[in-house]
Design a protein around this motif. Structure first.
Motif, short mmCIF file in Angstrom:
data_model
loop_
_atom_site.label_atom_id
_atom_site.label_comp_id
_atom_site.label_asym_id
_atom_site.label_seq_id
_atom_site.Cartn_x
_atom_site.Cartn_y
_atom_site.Cartn_z
N TRP A 77 7.91 52.45 63.23
CA TRP A 77 8.26 51.95 64.55
C TRP A 77 7.44 52.61 65.66
O TRP A 77 7.52 52.20 66.81
N GLU A 78 6.67 53.63 65.33
CA GLU A 78 5.85 54.31 66.32
C GLU A 78 4.55 53.55 66.59
O GLU A 78 3.75 53.96 67.42
N ALA A 79 4.31 52.45 65.89
CA ALA A 79 3.09 51.67 66.07
C ALA A 79 3.04 51.10 67.49
O ALA A 79 4.08 50.73 68.06
N PRO A 80 1.85 51.02 68.11
CA PRO A 80 1.73 50.50 69.48
C PRO A 80 2.25 49.07 69.58
O PRO A 80 2.17 48.29 68.63
N PHE A 81 2.82 48.73 70.74
CA PHE A 81 3.31 47.38 70.99
C PHE A 81 2.70 46.89 72.29
O PHE A 81 2.73 47.59 73.30
N GLN A 82 2.15 45.70 72.27
CA GLN A 82 1.50 45.12 73.44
C GLN A 82 2.28 43.89 73.87
O GLN A 82 2.50 42.97 73.07
N GLY A 122 10.41 36.62 73.39
CA GLY A 122 11.12 35.89 72.36
C GLY A 122 11.87 36.85 71.47
O GLY A 122 11.66 38.07 71.53
N LYS A 123 12.74 36.33 70.60
CA LYS A 123 13.62 37.17 69.81
C LYS A 123 12.85 38.18 68.97
O LYS A 123 13.18 39.38 68.96
N GLU A 124 11.83 37.73 68.23
CA GLU A 124 11.09 38.63 67.34
C GLU A 124 10.30 39.67 68.13
O GLU A 124 10.27 40.85 67.77
N ASP A 125 9.65 39.23 69.21
CA ASP A 125 8.89 40.18 70.04
C ASP A 125 9.82 41.18 70.71
O ASP A 125 9.47 42.35 70.89
N ARG A 126 11.00 40.72 71.10
CA ARG A 126 11.97 41.60 71.74
C ARG A 126 12.44 42.68 70.77
O ARG A 126 12.56 43.85 71.12
N LYS A 127 12.66 42.29 69.52
CA LYS A 127 13.06 43.26 68.51
C LYS A 127 11.95 44.27 68.26
O LYS A 127 12.19 45.48 68.15
N ALA A 128 10.70 43.79 68.21
CA ALA A 128 9.55 44.68 68.01
C ALA A 128 9.42 45.66 69.17
O ALA A 128 9.09 46.85 68.98
N TYR A 129 9.68 45.20 70.39
CA TYR A 129 9.61 46.09 71.55
C TYR A 129 10.65 47.19 71.45
O TYR A 129 10.37 48.36 71.72
N GLY A 181 21.51 43.89 72.98
CA GLY A 181 21.99 43.56 71.65
C GLY A 181 21.02 43.99 70.56
O GLY A 181 21.44 44.43 69.48
N ASP A 182 19.71 43.90 70.86
CA ASP A 182 18.72 44.32 69.87
C ASP A 182 18.80 45.82 69.61
O ASP A 182 18.71 46.27 68.46
N ILE A 183 18.96 46.62 70.69
CA ILE A 183 19.11 48.06 70.53
C ILE A 183 20.35 48.37 69.71
O ILE A 183 20.33 49.22 68.80
N HIS A 184 21.44 47.68 70.00
CA HIS A 184 22.69 47.91 69.26
C HIS A 184 22.50 47.63 67.77
O HIS A 184 22.91 48.42 66.91
N ASP A 185 21.84 46.51 67.44
CA ASP A 185 21.64 46.15 66.03
C ASP A 185 20.77 47.19 65.32
O ASP A 185 21.04 47.55 64.16
N LEU A 186 19.72 47.67 66.00
CA LEU A 186 18.82 48.64 65.38
C LEU A 186 19.52 49.97 65.16
O LEU A 186 19.39 50.60 64.10
N VAL A 187 20.29 50.41 66.15
CA VAL A 187 20.99 51.69 66.03
C VAL A 187 22.05 51.61 64.92
O VAL A 187 22.22 52.55 64.14
N ALA A 188 22.77 50.49 64.85
CA ALA A 188 23.77 50.32 63.81
C ALA A 188 23.14 50.35 62.42
O ALA A 188 23.74 50.83 61.46
N MET A 189 21.90 49.85 62.32
CA MET A 189 21.20 49.86 61.05
C MET A 189 20.78 51.28 60.66
O MET A 189 20.78 51.64 59.49
#
Length: 366
Positions: free
Chosen positions: A40-45, A57-64, A181-189
Motif C-alpha cells: 500500500w506504500e506504492a505511489p498513487f497519482q 471512482g470506487k476503485e480509484d478511491r479505494k486505491a487512494y 466508508g473505504d477507510i472503514h472497510d480497509l481498517v476492518a480488514m
C-alpha cells in the motif's frame, strides 16, 4: 557516511559498561504494529490534477485510501529509524565532551542531561497512568555537532510529513467525504477489533490501532527546537493562553445544522446565516504552553535577533567553534510570578452564539 557508520547508527544506544539507554522507550517501541501491507506504500497519482479524492471512482478511491494508510505506516517506520540515528549521534557528541544542561527533569551532570535529551527525542508513547494526550516537558539545552543537527532536521521533516498525512486521514474520515466508508472497510480488514465509530475525531484512535497501541501523537509530531549556531541566550517561560481555532462560516453552519433538534441551535443557525463574516473564532478553553525565546549572535540585515519556539522539547544548538571564549549560552527560566504579556484581543468579549463558544472577530483585526 560509511557502511560501518550506518551499521553503528542502527544499534541501541548504550553507555560503556551500562545498561541500554532509556530501556523503557525501547520496550515500548517494540510494541509497534505492522498491520498495513507494504504494497500500500506504492505511489498513487490522481487521474486529473486538482481532483479531490471524493470525486474518484470506487476503485480509484479505494486505491487512494490504501495509499494514505500505507504512507502513514512508511513515515512512522522512517521516524523510528531516524530517531535512532539522532539518538546515536547525540550520545557520540557527549563522548566528545560537548556541554548539556537539563533543568526539567533536573539533571546534575552533562551525561545525565544528555541521556534525558536522548529520551526526549523519541518519547512518543504514553506510559501506564499517562493520558493519551498528556505530554512530557523537557527543559534543557544540548550542544550538538552539525552532523547531529542535520539528523534532527530530518526528524523534524518526517514529523511534519506525518502530521500532514494525519490531516489527510481526518479529511478522509469527514462525514461529507465519500472515502469514509473505504477507510472503514480497509481498517476492518486489517484489525478484527477495529472501532466502528470511524469519524474525523477518531483519527488518532485509528492510527493507534494500526501503528502502535500506546502512540502519543502530540509528542510524535512535536517539532524539535534547533538553532544552527551557538546562541547568546535561551529563556523558557510557561504561559496560559486561550486555545481556539478559526472556523469558516459554511463549516459553522454545517455544525449547527446537525443540531437542528435543539431550538437554540436553530436560532444560532439563523444568527450566523444573517451575517456576512467569512470566519469566526471557536474557543476551546485555556492551554498551558511553554515558550522558548532564543537570542542569536549573528543576524542578517533583515533578520530579527530572536528565535521563538512553542515546544516542550530541549533546545539543540550548534557547538561552539574550537577555542571559542564561551561554550554554552546563558540560560534563564521565568518565575511563575513574572509579569505576563498581554495579548491584543482579536475577538469580541461576548460569545456570538448560545450553543457554542463562538466569537466574532473584531472589525479592526479583520
Amino acid at each position: 557516511m560509511t557502511d560501518t557508520q550506518q551499521a553503528q547508527e542502527t544499534q541501541p544506544v548504550t553507555a560503556p559498561g551500562a545498561q541500554p539507554l532509556t530501556t523503557s522507550y525501547e520496550d515500548l517501541d517494540n510494541e509497534a504494529l505492522h498491520l498495513i501491507p507494504e504494497a500500500w506504500e506504492a505511489p498513487f497519482q490522481l487521474p486529473i490534477e486538482g481532483m479531490a479524492p471524493e470525486d474518484l471512482g470506487k476503485e480509484d478511491r479505494k486505491a487512494y485510501c490504501e495509499h494514505l494508510l500505507g504512507n502513514l505506516s512508511a513515515t512512522f517506520k522512517a521516524l523510528r529509524e531516524q530517531a535512532q540515528v539522532a539518538r546515536v549521534r547525540l550520545w557520540s557528541d557527549g563522548q566528545n565532551d560537548l556541554p548539556a544542561t537539563m533543568e526539567t527533569p533536573n539533571c546534575v551532570s552533562a551525561e545525565e542531561a544528555r541521556r534525558c535529551a536522548i529520551e526526549a527525542v523519541s518519547n512518543w508513547y504514553y506510559r501506564d497512568g499517562q493520558d493519551q494526550k498528556e505530554t512530557v516537558a523537557y527543559l534543557g539545552a544540548i550542544s550538538s555537532t552539525p552532523h547531529t543537527l542535520n539528523a534532527l532536521h530530518e526528524l523534524n521533516r518526517l514529523k511534519h510529513e506525518f502530521s500532514e498525512l494525519l490531516g489527510k486521514l481526518r479529511d478522509a474520515l469527514d462525514p461529507s467525504s465519500h472515502t469514509r466508508g473505504d477507510i472503514h472497510d480497509l481498517v476492518a480488514m486489517l484489525h478484527e477489533n477495529a472501532s466502528r465509530n470511524v469519524s474525523r475525531k477518531a483519527a488518532g484512535a485509528l492510527v493507534r490501532q494500526l501503528l502502535h497501541p500506546r502512540l502519543n501523537i502530540r509528542q510524535l509530531v512535536r517539532s524539535i527546537p534547533i538553532v544552527d549556531e551557538l546562541p547568546y541566550s535561551i529563556r523558557w517561560r510557561w504561559i496560559d493562553s486561550p486555545s481556539s481555532v478559526r472556523v469558516g462560516r459554511n463549516k459553522l453552519l454545517d455544525m449547527l445544522e446537525r443540531k437542528q433538534a435543539n431550538p437554540e441551535a436553530q436560532m444560532d443557525f439563523q444568527r450566523i446565516a444573517s451575517v456576512s463574516d467569512p470566519e469566526f473564532c471557536l474557543k476551546k478553553g485555556q492551554s498551558f504552553d511553554l515558550r522558548i525565546s532564543v537570542r542569536k549572535t549573528t543576524t542578517g540585515p533583515d533578520e530579527t535577533p530572536y528565535m521563538d519556539f512553542k515546544s516542550r522539547l530541549p533546545v539543540f544548538y550548534a557547538a561552539a567553534p574550537a577555542g571559542y571564549y564561551r561554550q554554552t549560552p546563558k540560560l534563564s527560566y521565568a518565575p511563575d510570578n513574572a509579569p505576563k504579556r498581554k495579548r491584543r484581543r482579536q475577538t469580541e468579549d461576548e460569545p456570538f452564539l448560545t450553543t457554542m463558544a463562538v466569537h466574532r472577530y473584531r472589525r479592526e483585526s479583520a
